[in-house]
Design a protein around this motif. Structure first.
Motif, PDB file in Angstrom:
ATOM      1  N   LEU A  28     -47.916  -1.130 -36.834  1.00 55.39           N
ATOM      2  CA  LEU A  28     -47.195  -1.495 -38.054  1.00 55.39           C
ATOM      3  C   LEU A  28     -45.903  -0.687 -38.140  1.00 55.39           C
ATOM      4  O   LEU A  28     -45.893   0.505 -37.839  1.00 55.39           O
ATOM      5  CB  LEU A  28     -48.052  -1.223 -39.290  1.00 55.39           C
ATOM      6  CG  LEU A  28     -49.357  -2.016 -39.406  1.00 55.39           C
ATOM      7  CD1 LEU A  28     -50.137  -1.551 -40.631  1.00 55.39           C
ATOM      8  CD2 LEU A  28     -49.077  -3.504 -39.498  1.00 55.39           C
ATOM      9  N   VAL A  29     -44.830  -1.336 -38.548  1.00 54.79           N
ATOM     10  CA  VAL A  29     -43.553  -0.653 -38.759  1.00 54.79           C
ATOM     11  C   VAL A  29     -43.536  -0.091 -40.177  1.00 54.79           C
ATOM     12  O   VAL A  29     -43.820  -0.803 -41.138  1.00 54.79           O
ATOM     13  CB  VAL A  29     -42.369  -1.626 -38.566  1.00 54.79           C
ATOM     14  CG1 VAL A  29     -41.052  -0.901 -38.829  1.00 54.79           C
ATOM     15  CG2 VAL A  29     -42.381  -2.198 -37.154  1.00 54.79           C
ATOM     16  N   ARG A  30     -43.221   1.182 -40.284  1.00 54.38           N
ATOM     17  CA  ARG A  30     -43.191   1.815 -41.604  1.00 54.38           C
ATOM     18  C   ARG A  30     -42.150   1.143 -42.508  1.00 54.38           C
ATOM     19  O   ARG A  30     -41.117   0.674 -42.046  1.00 54.38           O
ATOM     20  CB  ARG A  30     -42.845   3.295 -41.477  1.00 54.38           C
ATOM     21  CG  ARG A  30     -43.842   4.125 -40.714  1.00 54.38           C
ATOM     22  CD  ARG A  30     -43.498   5.596 -40.836  1.00 54.38           C
ATOM     23  NE  ARG A  30     -44.296   6.428 -39.969  1.00 54.38           N
ATOM     24  CZ  ARG A  30     -44.293   7.755 -40.019  1.00 54.38           C
ATOM     25  NH1 ARG A  30     -43.521   8.380 -40.901  1.00 54.38           N
ATOM     26  NH2 ARG A  30     -45.039   8.455 -39.191  1.00 54.38           N
ATOM     27  N   GLU A  31     -42.437   1.153 -43.774  1.00 56.10           N
ATOM     28  CA  GLU A  31     -41.516   0.596 -44.767  1.00 56.10           C
ATOM     29  C   GLU A  31     -40.181   1.335 -44.694  1.00 56.10           C
ATOM     30  O   GLU A  31     -40.114   2.564 -44.705  1.00 56.10           O
ATOM     31  CB  GLU A  31     -42.110   0.752 -46.170  1.00 56.10           C
ATOM     32  CG  GLU A  31     -41.306   0.085 -47.267  1.00 56.10           C
ATOM     33  CD  GLU A  31     -41.387  -1.431 -47.220  1.00 56.10           C
ATOM     34  OE1 GLU A  31     -40.419  -2.085 -47.666  1.00 56.10           O
ATOM     35  OE2 GLU A  31     -42.411  -1.955 -46.724  1.00 56.10           O
ATOM     36  N   VAL A  33     -38.090   1.520 -42.209  1.00 56.98           N
ATOM     37  CA  VAL A  33     -37.667   1.927 -40.866  1.00 56.98           C
ATOM     38  C   VAL A  33     -36.958   0.763 -40.178  1.00 56.98           C
ATOM     39  O   VAL A  33     -37.467  -0.362 -40.152  1.00 56.98           O
ATOM     40  CB  VAL A  33     -38.872   2.394 -40.025  1.00 56.98           C
ATOM     41  CG1 VAL A  33     -38.462   2.599 -38.570  1.00 56.98           C
ATOM     42  CG2 VAL A  33     -39.441   3.679 -40.598  1.00 56.98           C
ATOM     43  N   ASN A  80     -46.363   8.382 -28.952  1.00 56.48           N
ATOM     44  CA  ASN A  80     -46.553   7.936 -30.334  1.00 56.48           C
ATOM     45  C   ASN A  80     -46.619   9.104 -31.316  1.00 56.48           C
ATOM     46  O   ASN A  80     -46.083   9.030 -32.425  1.00 56.48           O
ATOM     47  CB  ASN A  80     -47.812   7.072 -30.458  1.00 56.48           C
ATOM     48  CG  ASN A  80     -49.064   7.787 -29.964  1.00 56.48           C
ATOM     49  OD1 ASN A  80     -49.087   8.321 -28.856  1.00 56.48           O
ATOM     50  ND2 ASN A  80     -50.108   7.789 -30.766  1.00 56.48           N
ATOM     51  N   ALA A  84     -44.025   9.693 -34.367  1.00 55.12           N
ATOM     52  CA  ALA A  84     -44.519   9.804 -35.742  1.00 55.12           C
ATOM     53  C   ALA A  84     -43.949  11.048 -36.422  1.00 55.12           C
ATOM     54  O   ALA A  84     -43.522  11.001 -37.592  1.00 55.12           O
ATOM     55  CB  ALA A  84     -46.043   9.851 -35.758  1.00 55.12           C
ATOM     56  N   LEU A  87     -40.291  10.454 -37.271  1.00 55.86           N
ATOM     57  CA  LEU A  87     -40.108   9.587 -38.435  1.00 55.86           C
ATOM     58  C   LEU A  87     -40.490  10.302 -39.732  1.00 55.86           C
ATOM     59  O   LEU A  87     -39.916  10.012 -40.787  1.00 55.86           O
ATOM     60  CB  LEU A  87     -40.931   8.308 -38.272  1.00 55.86           C
ATOM     61  CG  LEU A  87     -40.404   7.314 -37.243  1.00 55.86           C
ATOM     62  CD1 LEU A  87     -41.397   6.173 -37.042  1.00 55.86           C
ATOM     63  CD2 LEU A  87     -39.048   6.759 -37.669  1.00 55.86           C
ATOM     64  N   ASP A  88     -41.447  11.220 -39.655  1.00 57.06           N
ATOM     65  CA  ASP A  88     -41.789  12.011 -40.848  1.00 57.06           C
ATOM     66  C   ASP A  88     -40.592  12.847 -41.292  1.00 57.06           C
ATOM     67  O   ASP A  88     -40.386  13.075 -42.486  1.00 57.06           O
ATOM     68  CB  ASP A  88     -42.969  12.942 -40.536  1.00 57.06           C
ATOM     69  CG  ASP A  88     -44.289  12.195 -40.437  1.00 57.06           C
ATOM     70  OD1 ASP A  88     -44.362  11.055 -40.934  1.00 57.06           O
ATOM     71  OD2 ASP A  88     -45.235  12.759 -39.851  1.00 57.06           O
ATOM     72  N   PRO A  91     -36.710   9.408 -41.355  1.00 54.97           N
ATOM     73  CA  PRO A  91     -37.088   7.987 -41.359  1.00 54.97           C
ATOM     74  C   PRO A  91     -35.953   7.065 -40.927  1.00 54.97           C
ATOM     75  O   PRO A  91     -36.197   5.964 -40.440  1.00 54.97           O
ATOM     76  CB  PRO A  91     -37.473   7.727 -42.820  1.00 54.97           C
ATOM     77  CG  PRO A  91     -37.771   9.080 -43.385  1.00 54.97           C
ATOM     78  CD  PRO A  91     -36.862  10.030 -42.675  1.00 54.97           C
ATOM     79  N   ASP A  92     -34.707   7.514 -41.116  1.00 52.91           N
ATOM     80  CA  ASP A  92     -33.556   6.664 -40.801  1.00 52.91           C
ATOM     81  C   ASP A  92     -33.069   6.877 -39.369  1.00 52.91           C
ATOM     82  O   ASP A  92     -31.869   7.000 -39.121  1.00 52.91           O
ATOM     83  CB  ASP A  92     -32.422   6.932 -41.783  1.00 52.91           C
ATOM     84  CG  ASP A  92     -31.300   5.891 -41.670  1.00 52.91           C
ATOM     85  OD1 ASP A  92     -31.607   4.735 -41.301  1.00 52.91           O
ATOM     86  OD2 ASP A  92     -30.135   6.238 -41.931  1.00 52.91           O
TER      87      ASP A  92
END
Length: 215
Positions: A28-31, A33, A80, A84, A87-88, A91-92
């Motif tokens: 799933l792609v994070r909201e 991202v 992965n 992760a 992205l934490d 996020p951009d």
């Protein structure tokens, strides 16, 4: 929800030992991202997660029975967890890419063309292990075109680069992460390297392959 997958492999007739394995990952792609090559923009920083060219030299040394005076071990690894953590922190993220077949040079050329930006690397900042540099010098290869497996390229806004780099270096698979260049408005669609002698050389997409296909 969109499910997309695809990775075409070409095997020479009579090769492959009759075994073909195809896998697909589902996630799933994070909201919020939005990671894609078109997002690279002038002023962005280019980061590599670790040492360049290790996998290609390791595989070639085994295939061809060439000894470089020390053992070169492949960098294959699941990224992965590293992604992760990135992205934490940021996020951009603008771009993520695995510099596998064709190496760092080919991946960055594809990004530069997709985004319509130039990319400038700094030769002295490229993290190339001495064993890889020596092997490439001996064989007449450029480490920037040698395949990597457990590495990633990240392109991010400059004001977020320091924090992202610190996060990557805190992860076992990003301990040797380094800033290697930046996106610029000059020479859109091209990648160049500033050499240690103060000159600039074009890092083009190779015609054919330096090494036999290994991935």
């Amino acid at each position: 929800m969109i499910i997309a997958t695809g990775d075409t492999k070409v095997v020479d007739s009579g090769h492959g030992d009759g075994v073909y394995i195809n896998t697909a990952g589902i996630g799933l792609v994070r909201e919020g991202v939005d990671i894609r090559p078109q997002r690279a923009a002038p002023g962005d920083v280019v980061i590599i997660s670790g040492m360049i060219g290790v996998h290609g030299i390791a595989i070639m040394s085994v295939r061809e029975g060439i000894s470089f005076g020390t053992e070169v071990v492949s960098d294959c690894a699941p990224l992965n967890g590293l992604v992760a953590a990135m992205l934490d922190t940021t996020p951009d993220l603008h771009v993520l890419r695995d510099p596998t077949r064709g190496g760092v040079a080919t991946s960055l050329n594809e990004i530069a063309k997709a985004a319509g930006v130039g990319i400038e690397l700094t030769e002295s900042d490229l993290p190339i292990p001495e064993t890889v540099a020596n092997a490439c010098s001996f064989l007449g290869l450029d480490p920037l075109y040698v395949a990597n497996e457990g590495k990633l390229l990240a392109i991010v806004a400059r004001d977020q680069a320091d924090e992202l780099l610190a996060t990557m270096r805190a992860h076992p698979l990003g301990a040797d992460a380094a800033v290697i260049g930046e996106c610029v408005t000059d020479h859109p669609g091209m990648v160049v390297t500033k050499t240690t002698f103060g000159a600039t050389r074009v890092v083009d997409t190779p015609i054919g392959e330096q090494l036999p296909r290994i991935c």
